[in-house]
Design a protein around this motif. Structure first.
Motif, mmCIF file in Angstrom:
data_model
loop_
_atom_site.group_PDB
_atom_site.id
_atom_site.type_symbol
_atom_site.label_atom_id
_atom_site.label_comp_id
_atom_site.label_asym_id
_atom_site.label_seq_id
_atom_site.Cartn_x
_atom_site.Cartn_y
_atom_site.Cartn_z
ATOM 1 N N ARG A 24 0.801 -1.245 -0.020
ATOM 2 C CA ARG A 24 0.107 -0.070 0.195
ATOM 3 C C ARG A 24 0.767 1.247 -0.015
ATOM 4 N N ALA A 29 2.007 4.158 -9.498
ATOM 5 C CA ALA A 29 0.999 3.049 -9.859
ATOM 6 C C ALA A 29 1.933 2.269 -11.157
ATOM 7 N N LYS A 30 2.938 1.308 -10.569
ATOM 8 C CA LYS A 30 3.829 0.454 -11.424
ATOM 9 C C LYS A 30 3.681 -0.840 -11.098
ATOM 10 N N LYS A 50 -0.355 -2.806 -12.815
ATOM 11 C CA LYS A 50 0.277 -1.470 -12.460
ATOM 12 C C LYS A 50 -0.549 -0.774 -11.636
ATOM 13 N N THR A 51 -0.060 -0.470 -10.251
ATOM 14 C CA THR A 51 -0.885 0.019 -9.093
ATOM 15 C C THR A 51 0.020 0.245 -8.078
ATOM 16 N N ASN A 52 -0.657 1.215 -7.244
ATOM 17 C CA ASN A 52 0.236 1.640 -5.784
ATOM 18 C C ASN A 52 -0.167 0.730 -5.097
ATOM 19 N N GLN A 77 10.604 -2.466 -8.798
ATOM 20 C CA GLN A 77 9.619 -1.810 -9.558
ATOM 21 C C GLN A 77 10.070 -2.428 -11.143
#
Length: 692
Positions: A24, A29-30, A50-52, A77
């Motif tokens: 979290r 957002a990768k 792809k999200t944070n 990442q």
């Protein structure tokens, strides 16, 4: 002893399952993946979307070897390692837990800070020899029951208490959340064991005995559970319970005599049976107090419930715990509830805030930092009602609370200092010159010495609020110390601090001494550079233009502003491509500044002399932003009021300004735009060069 460092039997040969659950607040957002390592063995997770807030929910098994102390988890990442997480195995090694379920903050592996947390669940699977060694010490061995589930039961429940005792975090909020979570986990574990035992083939008497043993264990565990070491309350010489409870409220009758008032914490309306029971338990024995403190928040989800709690005597019950208990863990939880309840406007209106603040005042310098922080939180919540409650205003502005607030303002604890600034920001300083006289030197010192962005931002905001009242201006500009402190902040690395400092200067510009200071050489260089394109921050540009418009409030200062080159800087700002396309508000503030200058000085010669200025005005008069067009036309009308010579009007014609005005007249039927254009044309019409 629970707090000991006793070494358990070897775990070599046992296994652990590491569940990589989710992340979290990741940096961007990768797509993310992780590599987990224990000893020489590694596992690699899958790549997330792809999200944070990536989710993996993958299990990885490791065999424990002698000397294993931690699981290393590197976060990637794509192909770049952005940081790592370390999962310590000491709770397993010391036989204090069989499961760890935690969020771990990602630590940067370079000089660049990294945000984000990773949720990891770790299970210990004991080899049989280790389990048997532990089972020999089982407290149930006297009953003949040394089965593995009872050994693990003791191990699990003992670990919860040990975890609470040894891992108290730095912040009170986290520690209290951990206390609640631990209790819930313990009850959940016992409940599952009870259900499992009930399904076995044992006789009813055996089941009954096992169930009773588990319940006894839960009771014993509950009695031992404490968040922090016990400290006698009489360690605090500043607190006298009798005095605190009987200090009269500082109110007055019609003749101004002080009157003693009972706190507004009596039962004045009917509350639900559940809340009534909770309030009763808060004043009961220790076990009932603990239960009430842990479950209270779940019963106060609505404002109406909190109001009922206040009317039912709940605030007084919490204050009694804060003052009378010797358990710091109980004090922390009671203070947390006080802070949460009094932060909300609806319940706060029903609390005797002066009584609460006076009760908490001795705790503001408590040696336990967590208690001091939460006491300051509730104490400053009371200041939110300073403008609505006369008794709070008198207590805060004229009474006992003034000195404590001054001390909080210079606290070495960042959060406490912010709370003090936040409390002062609720005070209307229109009629509080005595308080302002005490606050201003403290604020000036803070602006000079603090390196914290939030504190500097809030302190500048407080100066801005105080400068909104003319009665405070003499105090604020006296000796130039505050002005010099704000000037230094214009070079801050924090753009939000620069913006707040500019806002403070904008209000201070109402005073002639402040305007004189703003026209100094150093200030001019600083401000004109921010108006030009050197700074990438649009909010800094907007507030700089607003400040210039506030400076042009009299003939002398307006003349100085023009001489110092602000007109050229303003037009450079108006021609900034990014500002032209996106920020109409910046262009409006810039035009305000020019209009204010034109009221006191003749800008015509400056406009003609500066390159491309007239073309810029013509473009502004016909741009697609109606508010900008309106103010450009107002500027033109104001300038023409000062100079309608043939030479100047010819310059306007050559620069395309007159054609722009005629275009606006033809395209705008009626309204403010047409009126402004008509005034501009009328002002220029004094010259025979302009067609009528």
């Amino acid at each position: 002893m629970l707090g000991g460092e006793k070494q358990g039997p070897s775990l070599q040969g046992s296994t652990i399952t590491v569940t990589l659950v989710e992340g979290r607040s990741m940096p961007a957002a990768k797509a993310y993946s992780c590599i987990l390592k224990l000893s020489a063995k590694t596992h690699t997770s899958g790549m997330s979307s792809k999200t944070n807030a990536p989710k993996w929910n993958q299990d990885f098994k490791f065999e424990l070897m002698e000397g294993d102390a931690e699981v290393q988890l590197k976060v990637f990442q794509k192909r770049f390692c952005i940081g790592e997480v370390v999962v310590p195995l000491q709770p397993f090694i010391r036989f204090e837990a069989t499961k760890l379920d935690k969020w771990y903050k990602i630590k940067s592996t370079s000089h660049v800070e990294v945000e984000g947390e990773i949720h990891v669940v770790t299970h210990l699977h004991l080899r049989q020899a280790a389990l048997q060694n532990r089972s020999k010490k089982d407290r149930f061995s006297g009953t003949g029951r040394t089965s593995s589930h009872l050994a693990l039961l003791e191990l699990e429940t003992a670990a919860l208490t040990k975890d609470l005792l040894d891992n108290l975090p730095t912040g009170p909020k986290t520690s209290l959340e951990r206390m609640e979570q631990a209790v819930l986990e313990e009850h959940d574990f016992i409940s599952k064991e009870l259900a499992r035992v009930n399904k076995t083939d044992d006789s009813d008497s055996q089941k009954k005995q096992t169930i009773q043993e588990m319940l006894d264990l839960l009771v014993q565990q509950s009695d031992r559970m404490q968040l922090a070491p016990q400290k006698p309350f009489n360690d605090l010489p500043a607190v006298n319970v009798a005095v605190v409870e009987n200090v009269p409220v500082v109110d007055g009758d019609d003749e101004g005599h002080a009157v003693a008032a009972r706190p507004k914490l009596m039962l004045t309306r009917e509350v639900s049976p559940t809340l009534a029971r909770l309030i009763t338990n808060l004043g009961g024995e220790q076990r009932k107090q603990r239960e009430a403190l842990l479950t209270l928040q779940s019963h106060l989800k609505e404002d109406e419930d909190a109001v009922d709690f206040v009317h039912g005597g709940g605030i007084q019950a919490l204050l009694d715990i804060v003052i009378q208990t010797s358990s710091e863990s109980f004090q922390l939880k009671a203070l947390e509830h006080l802070s949460t309840i009094t932060f909300e406007d609806a319940p706060r209106r029903h609390v005797d805030l002066v009584h609460m603040m006076r009760t908490l005042q001795p705790l503001l310098d408590h040696p336990n930092e967590d208690i001091a922080v939460l006491a300051a939180s509730s104490f400053t919540n009371g200041c939110m009602s300073v403008n609505e409650e006369p008794s709070v205003r008198q207590y805060v502005c004229d009474g006992e609370a003034t000195d404590p607030i001054m001390e909080l303002l210079l606290s070495s604890h960042d959060y406490i200092q912010l709370r003090a600034l936040w409390a002062l920001s609720h005070i209307s300083f229109a009629k509080e010159q005595a308080l302002a006289k005490r606050v201003i030197p403290k604020i000036t010192m803070l602006l000079k010495e603090s390196k914290k962005k939030e504190a500097l931002q809030m302190a500048c905001l407080l100066v801005t609020n105080m400068a909104a009242y003319e009665s405070n201006l003499d105090l604020l500009v006296e000796g130039d110390e505050l002005l010099e402190a704000l000037f230094v902040l214009l070079s801050s690395a924090f753009a939000v601090v620069v913006v707040q400092a500019l806002k403070a200067f904008t209000n201070l510009a109402q005073h002639a001494r402040a305007r004189e200071y703003l026209c100094s050489e150093g200030m001019t260089e600083k401000l004109t550079s921010k108006l030009r394109t050197e700074t990438p921050y649009n909010n800094v540009k907007m507030q700089s233009a607003w400040l210039v418009s506030s400076m042009a409030q009299d003939e002398e200062t307006s003349r100085r502003v023009v001489e110092l080159g602000y007109v050229d800087a303003i037009f450079q700002l108006l021609s900034d491509e990014g500002v032209r396309q996106q920020r109409a508000d910046i262009r409006l503030k810039a035009l305000w500044a020019l209009i204010n200058m034109s009221v006191f000085t003749d800008l015509s010669q400056v406009l003609v002399a500066a390159p491309h200025t007239l073309e810029s005005i013509a473009a502004l008069c016909t741009c697609g932003q109606s508010a900008v067009r309106l103010h450009a036309l107002k500027l033109l009308a104001s300038v023409l009021t000062s100079n309608t010579s043939e030479e100047f009007v010819q310059e306007l014609i050559d620069g395309g300004v007159v054609d722009a005005v005629l275009t606006v007249l033809q395209s705008s039927g009626r309204g403010s735009l047409a009126s402004a254009a008509a005034r501009s044309k009328s002002a220029a019409a004094a010259s025979p060069l302009v067609p009528r």
